[in-house]
Design an enzyme around this catalytic site. Structure first.
Site, PDB file in Angstrom:
ATOM      1  N   LYS B  88       0.848  -1.202   0.000  1.00  0.00           N
ATOM      2  CA  LYS B  88       0.000   0.000   0.000  1.00  0.00           C
ATOM      3  C   LYS B  88       0.879   1.247   0.000  1.00  0.00           C
ATOM      4  O   LYS B  88       1.889   1.301   0.723  1.00  0.00           O
ATOM      5  CB  LYS B  88      -0.907  -0.033   1.240  1.00  0.00           C
ATOM      6  CG  LYS B  88      -1.952   1.062   1.316  1.00  0.00           C
ATOM      7  CD  LYS B  88      -2.838   0.851   2.545  1.00  0.00           C
ATOM      8  CE  LYS B  88      -3.934   1.904   2.666  1.00  0.00           C
ATOM      9  NZ  LYS B  88      -4.774   1.676   3.870  1.00  0.00           N
ATOM     10  N   SER B 163      -9.692   1.713   2.975  1.00  0.00           N
ATOM     11  CA  SER B 163      -8.820   2.453   2.084  1.00  0.00           C
ATOM     12  C   SER B 163      -7.789   1.585   1.351  1.00  0.00           C
ATOM     13  O   SER B 163      -7.203   2.055   0.381  1.00  0.00           O
ATOM     14  CB  SER B 163      -8.100   3.546   2.870  1.00  0.00           C
ATOM     15  OG  SER B 163      -7.221   2.961   3.818  1.00  0.00           O
ATOM     16  N   SER B 187      -9.874  -0.607   7.246  1.00  0.00           N
ATOM     17  CA  SER B 187      -9.291  -0.379   5.919  1.00  0.00           C
ATOM     18  C   SER B 187      -8.560  -1.569   5.306  1.00  0.00           C
ATOM     19  O   SER B 187      -8.204  -1.526   4.129  1.00  0.00           O
ATOM     20  CB  SER B 187      -8.326   0.812   5.964  1.00  0.00           C
ATOM     21  OG  SER B 187      -9.034   2.017   5.830  1.00  0.00           O
TER      22      SER B 187
END
Lengths: 106, 493
Positions: B88, B163, B187
């Site tokens: 990420k 996210s 997330s």
């Protein structure tokens, strides 16, 4: 802001003050949109006002742990050249910023 | 709870990471071949998905070659030799940029690497690229992105969740074996559920946050997204443990869930929070969950109905604490030391430069949360909102402690609905309610995992949904072994 005011509908003046504290530049439309959003979110959040928390200790971290301190000894640092290369504006070995002190203030 | 160590190997799926990389260790495949396969797949599918911000082709090739060379020389590069991992883009890497999907960090190159990433590399993993996310990890749809939204591999007009939407989409589309995400309110787990993956958030303090760009420092935790609980366990074991760079990492020993074998479900007490099984859930979510409970009952699980009434206050508590911490953490982006800086206007002072820089650099959701956080921390409101939310946090934690005396783990749906459509244009509060079942684990700091819970029909699409398991703090071994046993009751696709 009024100390005792828990009304979840901030005024435009409240929002303008929060924008200043947040270091954000919002125009009139931006302030109004922010007021609407904050009002909606704070309206939802207001539910926690009904809970009895009088004798409860605040819990800033999810475990009641004591912070671990590092030994007070110098360690390796990132190289100054590397850090300077990351800065958007530099002048020689310095990071450049707009003038902070007024005329004659220096 | 009986141990049955024979079951763990029986349950291995050919798509498990361990099975995939065994061929590399056995000399039947090379890391370079595996990497090239992933790179080619990214080329084919990512233009439609937008899961990656940056593909680290050359750096990854160099790393893969070195892994293969070490294996050829009889050296052991570590348990992740041959694994291809996506990261990420809010985790600092020395290769490539670390943008957090923000114009503020568009050109930012980190001078150091996150501990979690460094430990993966040291265990032999090859990092294939940096994945798209909601800006600074603030969002539940991966639409708040500076360079376009991520799309769900199960339907490109659907969101992948957020996210960590890029990481979940990358794994679901087989552009990486496993991926790293971060979880502040759900997330990792919500996008894993929306994309049909496993997503694991360990206990707060298990994995070092050093090099994770800070959002809510008392809530953030790094964790893996993979195809199976075994994949997640393997990455967890490699990354977990004390780190001198993060004073909040726990010194408790990290167990080895994989080697402890799966748990026999007979006699296991699984608590079902009544508040998570409501008419407000999508009918498909309700059906799949009921089927899961039937299966578990047949397997000998003792189902215990439990009450978590404060669950309803989780989102409210979170939307005070997380923005408060974010407003403080994001004050560092001022355009002076690194990141975006607005063009100076004649006669402009430092304060004006800060404000214009931040208004240009941050997107709408980040600005909204900074404003909210600043409001709840400001004079006159601090006690009414922030201090009160911290007190409710203790009540939520105590409520979990209470239910864990009645059951071993908690089980519920990960989300009330399957993936919604891109551009659904939900108002902020509706968007925040996506995390209604996941957010309390962050508030209480306990470990939680989402595993695939079947598919549901929604407007003609078949979409995956997740099963959410939670356990007491630092009981990762119990959680992962239970999740593995529950996973085995579901047919893998």
């Amino acid at each position: 802001m009024n100390e005792s005011d828990s009304n979840p509908m901030p005024s435009i003046d409240d929002v303008a003050r929060v924008a200043t504290l947040s270091r954000l530049a919002l125009d009139e439309d931006g302030l109004e949109a922010a007021r609407r959003d904050l009002s909606a979110i704070l309206g939802h959040v207001a539910a926690i006002q009904a809970l009895d928390v009088e004798h409860v200790e605040p819990m800033p971290r999810p475990q009641d742990v004591v912070n671990r301190l590092a030994e007070d000894e110098p360690g390796p640092l990132l190289d100054r050249e590397v850090l300077l290369r990351m800065a958007p504006r530099t002048e020689g070995p310095f990071i450049a910023v707009p003038k902070v002190l007024g005329e004659g203030g220096a | 709870m009986n141990h049955d160590s024979n079951q763990s190997t029986d349950r291995e799926h050919p798509d498990d990471l361990v099975a995939r990389i065994r061929s590399v260790r056995a000399g039947e495949a090379t890391t370079v071949d595996r990497l090239e396969g992933m790179l080619s797949r990214i080329d084919t599918v990512d233009p439609a998905l937008n899961a990656f911000h940056e593909v680290l082709g050359e750096d990854a090739r160099r790393h893969a070659e070195s892994i293969d060379a070490r294996l050829a020389a009889g050296d052991d590069p570590g348990p992740l030799a041959g694994a291809i991992v996506a990261v990420k883009d809010n985790l600092c890497t020395t290769e490539g940029r670390t943008t957090c999907s923000s114009k503020m960090l568009e050109h930012y190159r980190s001078p150091f690497e996150a501990t979690a990433v460094e430990r993966l590399r040291n265990a032999g993993a090859t990092i294939v690229g940096k994945t798209n996310l909601d800006e600074f990890a603030m969002g539940s749809s991966s639409e708040n992105c500076a360079w376009g939204p991520v799309r769900n591999p199960h339907g490109v007009d659907r969101v992948p969740g957020g996210s960590s939407g890029g990481s979940a989409a990358a794994v679901a589309a087989d552009c990486a074996d496993v991926a790293l995400g971060s979880d502040t309110g759900g997330s990792i787990r919500q996008p894993a559920a929306f994309c049909g993956c496993v997503g694991f958030k360990p206990t707060y303090g298990r994995i070092s946050r050093y090099g994770l760009v800070a959002f809510g420092s008392s809530l953030d935790q790094i964790g893996p997204i993979g195809r199976s609980v075994r994949d997640a366990s393997l990455l967890y074991e490699v990354m977990a443990g004390v780190d001198p760079h993060d004073a909040t990492t726990s010194e408790l020993p990290v167990e080895s869930p994989l080697s402890e074998g799966t748990i026999d479900l007979r006699g296991l007490r699984v608590g079902i929070p009544r508040e998570h099984v409501t008419d407000e859930n999508h009918p498909g979510v309700t059906e799949r969950f009921a089927e899961t409970l039937d299966t578990l009952r047949s397997a000998g699980v003792t189902i215990v109905d439990v009450d978590l009434p404060l669950t309803h206050h989780g989102i409210s508590t979170y939307y005070v604490i997380a923005p408060a911490e974010a407003s403080s953490n994001l004050s560092r982006y001022d355009g002076i030391r690194y990141g975006h800086r607005a063009e100076a206007l004649p006669g402009e002072g430092l304060e004006e430069l800060y404000a214009r820089t931040r208004s240009e650099g941050f997107g709408p959701e980040v600005r909204r949360r900074i404003m909210l956080g600043t409001y709840v921390l400001s004079a006159g409101y601090y006690d009414a909102y922030y201090t009160r939310a911290l007190k409710v946090r203790r009540l939520i934690k105590q409520e979990f402690d209470g239910v864990f005396s009645q059951c071993d783990v908690l089980l519920g749906p990960t989300t009330p609905t399957p993936a919604f459509r891109l551009g659904a244009d939900l108002d902020p509060v509706s968007m925040y309610l996506n995390d209604v079942y996941t957010v309390n684990a962050n508030i209480a700091g306990i470990p939680a995992i989402s595993i695939p819970g079947g598919f549901v029909e929604d407007e003609g699409d078949a979409l995956p949904v997740g099963l959410h398991l939670q356990a007491p703090a630092f009981a990762e071994s119990l959680l992962l072994r239970t999740a593995s046993a529950v996973e085995a009751t579901h047919a893998r696709t």
